[in-house]
Design a protein around this motif. Structure first.
Motif, PDB file in Angstrom:
ATOM      1  N   ARG A   1      -3.232   7.365  -3.276  1.00 50.91           N
ATOM      2  CA  ARG A   1      -3.104   5.990  -2.793  1.00 50.91           C
ATOM      3  C   ARG A   1      -3.069   5.012  -3.951  1.00 50.91           C
ATOM      4  O   ARG A   1      -3.753   5.194  -4.948  1.00 50.91           O
ATOM      5  CB  ARG A   1      -4.303   5.623  -1.909  1.00 50.91           C
ATOM      6  CG  ARG A   1      -4.461   6.396  -0.638  1.00 50.91           C
ATOM      7  CD  ARG A   1      -3.561   5.933   0.485  1.00 50.91           C
ATOM      8  NE  ARG A   1      -3.594   4.506   0.735  1.00 50.91           N
ATOM      9  CZ  ARG A   1      -4.344   3.918   1.655  1.00 50.91           C
ATOM     10  NH1 ARG A   1      -5.158   4.623   2.403  1.00 50.91           N
ATOM     11  NH2 ARG A   1      -4.257   2.616   1.823  1.00 50.91           N
TER      12      ARG A   1
ATOM     13  N   TYR B   1       1.444   5.487  -0.454  1.00 50.90           N
ATOM     14  CA  TYR B   1       0.900   6.844  -0.333  1.00 50.90           C
ATOM     15  C   TYR B   1       1.858   7.786  -1.054  1.00 50.90           C
ATOM     16  O   TYR B   1       3.070   7.743  -0.837  1.00 50.90           O
ATOM     17  CB  TYR B   1       0.769   7.226   1.138  1.00 50.90           C
ATOM     18  CG  TYR B   1       0.312   8.634   1.381  1.00 50.90           C
ATOM     19  CD1 TYR B   1      -0.953   9.059   0.994  1.00 50.90           C
ATOM     20  CD2 TYR B   1       1.145   9.547   2.014  1.00 50.90           C
ATOM     21  CE1 TYR B   1      -1.374  10.360   1.238  1.00 50.90           C
ATOM     22  CE2 TYR B   1       0.728  10.847   2.264  1.00 50.90           C
ATOM     23  CZ  TYR B   1      -0.529  11.244   1.866  1.00 50.90           C
ATOM     24  OH  TYR B   1      -0.952  12.529   2.095  1.00 50.90           O
TER      25      TYR B   1
ATOM     26  N   SER C   1       0.866  -1.182   0.000  1.00 53.09           N
ATOM     27  CA  SER C   1       0.000   0.000   0.000  1.00 53.09           C
ATOM     28  C   SER C   1       0.897   1.225   0.000  1.00 53.09           C
ATOM     29  O   SER C   1       1.743   1.386   0.892  1.00 53.09           O
ATOM     30  CB  SER C   1      -0.891   0.029   1.236  1.00 53.09           C
ATOM     31  OG  SER C   1      -1.778  -1.043   1.216  1.00 53.09           O
TER      32      SER C   1
END
Length: 92
Positions: free
Chosen positions: A50, A11, A9
């Motif tokens: 994201r 950012y 994940s």
């Protein structure tokens, strides 16, 4: 054969548009593909900052799969435009 799949994940704090996000992700994916023999996939998302990135590696050696995917994570982590929020690694 050992299959390793890593989910990361990501950012991207400075991405102010989908175009900016695509630019950063394309750059990261190109660097990874040039250095490591892994397959990459991106989960579709309309969020500007994201992204879920998946890396897969297949080998007969578990240690090779682990080290390759760990090196991919480290390469992403060193990119100053990106923050890793979470990651997971599955072997089968």
């Amino acid at each position: 054969m050992i299959l390793g799949v890593m989910r990361i994940s990501i950012y991207i704090p400075e991405a102010g548009s989908l175009k900016a996000k695509r630019f950063v992700i394309k750059s990261v994916k190109d660097k990874i593909k040039n250095k490591f023999n892994v397959s990459l996939a991106e989960e579709a998302s309309d969020l500007w900052q994201r992204v879920e990135l998946y890396a897969a590696c297949i080998s007969t050696d578990t240690q090779h799969v682990n080290s390759t995917l760990e090196n991919v994570k480290n390469m992403i982590d060193k990119d100053p435009q990106i923050e890793i929020l979470d990651y997971s690694l599955e072997l089968s």
